[in-house]
Design a protein around this motif. Structure first.
Motif, short mmCIF file in Angstrom:
data_model
loop_
_atom_site.label_atom_id
_atom_site.label_comp_id
_atom_site.label_asym_id
_atom_site.label_seq_id
_atom_site.Cartn_x
_atom_site.Cartn_y
_atom_site.Cartn_z
N ASN A 196 -2.86 -50.28 14.38
CA ASN A 196 -2.79 -51.30 13.40
C ASN A 196 -2.25 -50.72 11.85
N ARG A 197 -1.97 -51.46 10.87
CA ARG A 197 -1.47 -51.01 9.57
C ARG A 197 -2.45 -50.14 8.88
N ASP A 198 -3.63 -50.28 9.25
CA ASP A 198 -4.80 -49.38 8.49
C ASP A 198 -4.77 -47.86 9.05
N ASP A 199 -4.52 -47.85 10.13
CA ASP A 199 -4.39 -46.56 10.97
C ASP A 199 -3.56 -45.31 10.37
N ASN A 200 -4.32 -44.14 10.53
CA ASN A 200 -3.48 -43.06 10.02
C ASN A 200 -3.04 -42.01 10.91
N ILE A 201 -1.96 -41.85 11.09
CA ILE A 201 -1.19 -40.91 12.12
C ILE A 201 -0.99 -39.50 11.48
N ILE A 202 -1.48 -38.35 11.64
CA ILE A 202 -1.22 -37.25 10.75
C ILE A 202 -0.70 -36.23 11.77
N PHE A 203 0.67 -35.90 11.45
CA PHE A 203 1.37 -34.51 12.14
C PHE A 203 1.05 -33.44 11.52
N SER A 204 0.11 -32.54 12.28
CA SER A 204 -0.25 -31.35 11.63
C SER A 204 0.81 -30.34 12.46
N SER A 205 2.05 -30.59 12.32
CA SER A 205 3.03 -29.96 13.09
C SER A 205 4.37 -30.36 12.53
N SER A 206 5.60 -29.61 13.09
CA SER A 206 6.75 -29.92 12.76
C SER A 206 7.54 -30.03 14.08
N VAL A 207 8.49 -30.72 14.04
CA VAL A 207 9.47 -31.00 15.21
C VAL A 207 10.38 -29.81 15.62
N ILE A 208 10.12 -29.13 16.79
CA ILE A 208 10.92 -28.09 17.30
C ILE A 208 12.15 -28.42 17.44
N PRO A 209 13.06 -27.80 16.47
CA PRO A 209 14.52 -28.11 16.52
C PRO A 209 15.34 -27.87 17.58
N THR A 210 14.85 -28.39 18.77
CA THR A 210 16.20 -28.51 19.85
C THR A 210 16.27 -29.89 20.22
N GLU A 211 17.53 -30.11 20.98
CA GLU A 211 18.07 -31.78 20.67
C GLU A 211 16.89 -32.35 21.68
N ILE A 212 16.31 -31.79 22.91
CA ILE A 212 15.40 -32.73 23.46
C ILE A 212 14.34 -33.17 22.63
N ASN A 213 13.81 -32.17 21.92
CA ASN A 213 12.47 -32.35 21.35
C ASN A 213 12.89 -33.57 20.15
N LYS A 214 13.83 -33.43 19.48
CA LYS A 214 14.26 -34.11 18.18
C LYS A 214 14.18 -35.64 18.97
N GLU A 215 15.05 -35.78 20.04
CA GLU A 215 15.52 -37.16 20.61
C GLU A 215 14.11 -37.91 20.75
N GLN A 216 12.95 -36.90 21.61
CA GLN A 216 12.05 -37.32 22.01
C GLN A 216 10.79 -38.10 20.90
N PHE A 217 10.96 -37.11 19.99
CA PHE A 217 10.23 -37.38 18.83
C PHE A 217 10.75 -38.74 17.95
N ALA A 218 11.99 -38.80 17.72
CA ALA A 218 12.60 -39.99 17.17
C ALA A 218 11.94 -41.40 18.00
N LYS A 219 12.22 -41.43 19.20
CA LYS A 219 11.85 -42.30 20.20
C LYS A 219 10.60 -42.85 19.77
N MET A 220 9.71 -41.71 19.79
CA MET A 220 8.36 -42.12 19.70
C MET A 220 8.07 -42.74 18.28
N GLU A 221 8.66 -42.31 17.32
CA GLU A 221 8.25 -42.44 15.82
C GLU A 221 8.77 -43.79 15.65
N ASN A 222 9.82 -44.24 16.17
CA ASN A 222 10.44 -45.90 16.10
C ASN A 222 9.33 -46.69 16.75
N ARG A 223 8.82 -46.59 17.88
CA ARG A 223 8.02 -47.23 18.64
C ARG A 223 6.48 -47.36 17.64
N LEU A 224 6.26 -46.16 17.11
CA LEU A 224 4.98 -46.24 16.55
C LEU A 224 4.98 -47.17 15.19
#
Ligand SMILES: [Zn+2]
Length: 443
Positions: free
Chosen positions: A342-370
């Motif tokens: 819900n809108r009070d929840d905090n999601i913290i990424f202690s990471s960066s997206v590995i700059p390969t096409e497949i990672n960028k794509e998978q991350f973007a899909k998840m982020e949009n849904r989140l």
């Protein structure tokens, strides 16, 4: 004569493997995965074999050293990342030579072997960082140094093999971090002693040689995390942190801040279980002692049922920082688990997206849904584990090697290292060598 076989990791980021041939003996350094190929594998292909992995170019093409296979006396692993150790279960058995790594790396290797139901014939030796030992050749012994270095997983090594012409040093992956959160500082003392004896060749991680900086210490990542975790308004909110499962120092910081917040820290996901267990078995992670880890689907669901009702009492640490299908955060984003964001929840990424096409794509899909659940999202509480140009300048000045072989990427990654070595007086093609996979440098 010294022959350096650049088997993998010189034409792409991944499948690292180098072989040093010294007359009648040869030594392997790392056998890693090319991760984009592994990530792209369909679920049905997950039964991995050497043949299958080679057909999709996911492991080093070690047929290039077929002719000297009988000379291999040892296989050294620099650290526990899959692009360095991942191929060991599938390639190492053809060499009649023991495997050497630090206790944490060997624990990770053991779990990879178990995952794939593989039993190796090779003897496996756990050697602590900052140890000097000897390996038998055909007619003589070789002095080997496991030198502690800092990176983004535990117990990482630079590895030196001593020859009549000086040491040959394999850097593994590294940055120069004098304030690591877990484990020891780089062993500058030993590196300087080896430099005094003379370094014939330095095979060096140049992935970020094009970044004009010194990579910040892990203590900076800890401070970034502290800033997010301890200063935001989070009283009754859910807290979900995700990071690289093999980053034991980072997990330590997360666990410690969770305790400061009076929250029970729980780990969710297979790979977190895998690396935490390896760290516990290697005796380097007392902070994980009372952490509840859920690995299997049922366990995860049961734990989340409990947390959902009392989210302010818990901190969830989970897999999914790259949006990997099937990881915990990815499943949360698909409402596939009994925890409603819900809108009070905090999601913290202690990471960066590995700059390969497949990672960028998978991350973007998840982020949009989140984002549909409108939680607060905090990105990039993270620093890299690879040294920048100024770490590299420092290490070259410490070691003063005769020959430099930049690796851990194709020329797009390693060319800046060539430029740096030219700046320091090295002659390109004579002392600094831009290699491709499957080549040999004779010294
Ligand atoms: Zn690494």
């Amino acid at each position: 004569m010294v022959k350096i076989h650049t088997v993998g990791g010189f034409s792409e980021v991944g499948k690292n493997m180098v072989v040093i041939e010294l007359e009648e003996d040869a030594f392997i350094f790392d056998e890693g995965f090319f991760l984009p190929a592994i990530v792209s594998m369909e679920e049905r292909d997950k039964v991995m074999t050497e043949k299958r992995l080679k057909s999709i170019k996911a492991v080093p093409e070690d047929s290039v050293i077929k002719k000297i296979k009988h000379k291999v006396r040892a296989q050294f692993i620099s650290h526990a990342h899959l692009d360095h150790v991942g191929a060991i279960p599938f390639l190492s058995d053809k060499y009649n030579a023991p495997i050497y790594g630090t206790p944490f790396t060997i624990q990770v290797l053991d779990s990879l072997l178990r995952d794939n139901d593989i039993v190796l014939r090779n003897k496996i030796h756990e050697i602590k960082p900052n140890t000097t030992f000897y390996v038998k050749g055909k007619n003589k012994k070789y002095k080997i140094d496991f030198i502690n270095i800092t990176h983004s997983t535990a117990q990482c090594l630079m590895i030196a093999i001593h020859t009549k012409k000086g040491a040959i040093l394999f850097s593994g992956d590294f940055k120069l971090d004098d304030t690591p959160v877990l484990g020891l500082k780089p062993n500058y003392k030993r590196l300087r002693e080896i430099a005094k004896e003379g370094v014939q060749a330095f095979i060096v991680d140049s992935l970020y040689s094009g970044t004009e900086r010194k990579t910040p210490s892990e203590k900076i990542a800890r401070a970034l995390l502290q800033e997010v975790l301890l200063t935001i308004q989070n009283k009754n909110a859910g807290m979900i942190v995700t990071t690289f499962s093999s980053h034991i120092a980072r997990l330590k910081s997360i666990v410690e801040f969770g305790k400061k917040l009076n929250r029970e820290v729980i780990f969710l996901g297979r790979s977190l279980d895998k690396y935490s267990t390896a760290a516990k078995n290697a005796g380097i992670a007392p902070f994980l002692k009372d952490i509840n880890i859920s690995r299997y689907r049922r366990q995860v669901e049961k734990t989340l049922h409990k947390v959902e009702r009392k989210r302010k009492d818990y901190m969830i640490v989970c897999t999914g920082h790259q949006g990997e299908p099937g990881s915990i955060l990815e499943r949360l984003s698909r409402h596939d688990l009994p925890f409603k964001l819900n809108r009070d929840d905090n999601i913290i990424f202690s990471s960066s997206v590995i700059p390969t096409e497949i990672n960028k794509e998978q991350f973007a899909k998840m982020e949009n849904r989140l984002k549909k659940s409108k939680p607060r999202i905090f990105r990039d509480a993270h620093v890299s584990g690879h040294g920048g140009r100024e770490d590299l300048r420092d290490i070259l000045q410490i070691l003063n090697p005769k020959h430099i072989l930049p690796y851990h990427g194709g020329p797009d990654k390693t060319m800046p290292m060539v430029e740096l070595s030219k700046e320091l007086g090295y002659k390109f093609g004579k002392q600094c060598h831009l290699m491709k996979d499957g080549e040999i440098l004779k010294l």
